[in-house]
Design a protein around this motif. Structure first.
Motif, PDB file in Angstrom:
ATOM      1  N   LYS A 139       0.818  -1.218   0.000  1.00 56.90           N
ATOM      2  CA  LYS A 139       0.000   0.000   0.000  1.00 56.90           C
ATOM      3  C   LYS A 139       0.848   1.264   0.000  1.00 56.90           C
ATOM      4  O   LYS A 139       0.308   2.370  -0.122  1.00 56.90           O
ATOM      5  N   ALA A 199      -1.444  -3.876   2.029  1.00 58.89           N
ATOM      6  CA  ALA A 199      -2.879  -3.626   1.924  1.00 58.89           C
ATOM      7  C   ALA A 199      -3.632  -4.762   2.608  1.00 58.89           C
ATOM      8  O   ALA A 199      -3.396  -5.936   2.310  1.00 58.89           O
ATOM      9  N   TYR A 253      -7.436  -6.328   3.681  1.00 59.21           N
ATOM     10  CA  TYR A 253      -8.835  -6.275   3.264  1.00 59.21           C
ATOM     11  C   TYR A 253      -9.716  -7.113   4.173  1.00 59.21           C
ATOM     12  O   TYR A 253      -9.399  -8.276   4.445  1.00 59.21           O
ATOM     13  N   GLU A 302      -3.727   0.900  -6.498  1.00 61.68           N
ATOM     14  CA  GLU A 302      -4.756   1.520  -5.662  1.00 61.68           C
ATOM     15  C   GLU A 302      -5.659   0.481  -5.021  1.00 61.68           C
ATOM     16  O   GLU A 302      -6.059   0.612  -3.867  1.00 61.68           O
ATOM     17  N   ASP A 303      -5.984  -0.582  -5.755  1.00 59.49           N
ATOM     18  CA  ASP A 303      -6.879  -1.615  -5.241  1.00 59.49           C
ATOM     19  C   ASP A 303      -6.483  -2.949  -5.846  1.00 59.49           C
ATOM     20  O   ASP A 303      -6.396  -3.078  -7.069  1.00 59.49           O
ATOM     21  N   TYR A 304      -6.249  -3.933  -4.987  1.00 59.20           N
ATOM     22  CA  TYR A 304      -5.808  -5.244  -5.460  1.00 59.20           C
ATOM     23  C   TYR A 304      -6.961  -6.238  -5.593  1.00 59.20           C
ATOM     24  O   TYR A 304      -6.745  -7.375  -6.002  1.00 59.20           O
ATOM     25  N   ARG A 305      -8.144  -5.806  -5.260  1.00 62.26           N
ATOM     26  CA  ARG A 305      -9.306  -6.670  -5.403  1.00 62.26           C
ATOM     27  C   ARG A 305      -9.783  -6.624  -6.856  1.00 62.26           C
ATOM     28  O   ARG A 305      -9.767  -5.574  -7.494  1.00 62.26           O
ATOM     29  N   SER A 359     -12.416  -6.373  -9.629  1.00 63.34           N
ATOM     30  CA  SER A 359     -13.759  -5.799  -9.720  1.00 63.34           C
ATOM     31  C   SER A 359     -14.575  -6.536 -10.784  1.00 63.34           C
ATOM     32  O   SER A 359     -14.120  -6.713 -11.913  1.00 63.34           O
TER      33      SER A 359
END
Length: 323
Positions: free
Chosen positions: A137, A159, A161, A228-231, A233
């Motif tokens: 992150k 990061a 979650y 920014e986001d490792y999930r 989508s």
């Protein structure tokens, strides 16, 4: 050839929970099962066929015997007798160590192995309490990374979650990650058992010893890119394929079906694996071979399969993956 089921390889671990056995409807007293290796060609852990005329043969024997007819001609040219994917269910009652896996080039040079790119699909989250770590992150250098291992602050750079059922994480080789307490997941990965342990929260075994860390090996294996986001989508939708991941090592979609569906694999030069997570269905190939598959089961369709008819028993949700 025909659709194949395999005997699961159950692995009890210090962090394992008690969800896998009932999820898979197994009659065993084995406790703390952290992993069920559903389809594996890892040496020493080769899956054994459970059904049909090939029952009793392991996956390594099957690939050597059937070659491209099982895995696809292009896959056989690429991987030879090595089946390219490893499929698991994982039930974490405690945090696993923080890890990273080398890519193909580094794994080949150091270990004569494939690298390990993988993905996770969250099946259950322990009533909302589950978490996992994926990626950096904040920007750090390799030397800063080693210093954070030494002073126990590496988690500050990762990061973290809180996860929900249906969450997906793609983990290319080089991405730092850790499965956290409460996670029950399906994992799809390259066939590789090369793991660099980055940090283990200073836990000690029954003899008071900490586990070995691979700080120097992992320094060169880590991808220090910050995202920014490792999930992953995606928008869930019933009765149609929803692609989750496509990469050089596997393509995976999720199916959430309340209606029957016919899958056309006539143009696909690959085996196909279904990993069932909810409900049940009957699958019938173009040669008339039928099998029932229910939550907790995985099935391998050989590359000779041209079509699969899925007959739904009220509802079924499964992952479909191929190379």
């Amino acid at each position: 050839m025909y659709p194949l089921k395999f005997n699961p390889i159950l692995k009890s671990t210090i962090w394992g929970g008690e969800k896998i056995i009932p999820f898979k409807h197994l009659a065993t007293e084995q406790a703390q099962v952290g992993e069920s290796w559903e389809i594996s060609n890892v040496p020493g852990d080769e899956s054994v066929v459970a059904n049909g005329t090939d029952a009793g043969k392991n996956l390594s024997d099957m690939v050597k015997e059937y070659k491209g007819a099982l895995v696809g001609e292009s896959n056989y040219q690429r991987f030879g007798d090595n089946f390219p994917l490893l499929i698991k269910f994982i039930d974490a009652c405690d945090d696993l160590s923080i890890q990273v896996h080398p890519d193909d080039e580094l794994a080949r040079k150091r270990h004569n192995s494939m690298g390990k790119t993988e993905m996770w699909y969250v099946i259950d989250n322990a009533g909302g309490k589950a978490h996992l770590r994926s990626g950096l992150k904040k920007k750090i250098t390799p030397d800063e990374y080693a210093a954070m291992i030494a002073d126990n602050t590496i988690c500050d750079a990762l990061a973290d979650y809180t996860v929900q059922p249906g969450d997906v994480f793609f983990l290319p080789a080089g991405r730092i990650h850790s499965i956290g307490a409460g996670c029950f997941i399906a994992e799809i990965q390259q066939t590789s058992n090369v793991t660099y342990r980055i940090y283990d929260f200073n836990r000690k075994d029954k003899n008071g010893n900490t586990r070995e860390l691979h700080t120097e090996l992992s320094k060169d294996a880590i991808d220090y890119t910050v995202e920014e986001d490792y999930r992953t989508s995606y928008t869930p939708e019933q009765n149609k394929p929803i692609e989750l991941v496509t990469c050089p090592y596997f393509t995976t979609s999720v199916y959430d079906l309340t209606e029957n569906m016919t899958m056309d694999y006539s143009e696909l030069d690959s085996f196909v694996i279904y990993i069932c997570m909810e409900g049940s269905c009957t699958v019938t190939d173009n040669e008339g071979h039928s099998l029932e598959i229910q939550a907790g089961e995985s099935i391998l369709f050989p590359a000779t399969t041209k079509e699969v008819n899925v007959t739904v028993n009220e509802h079924v949700k499964f992952l479909e993956t191929y190379v």
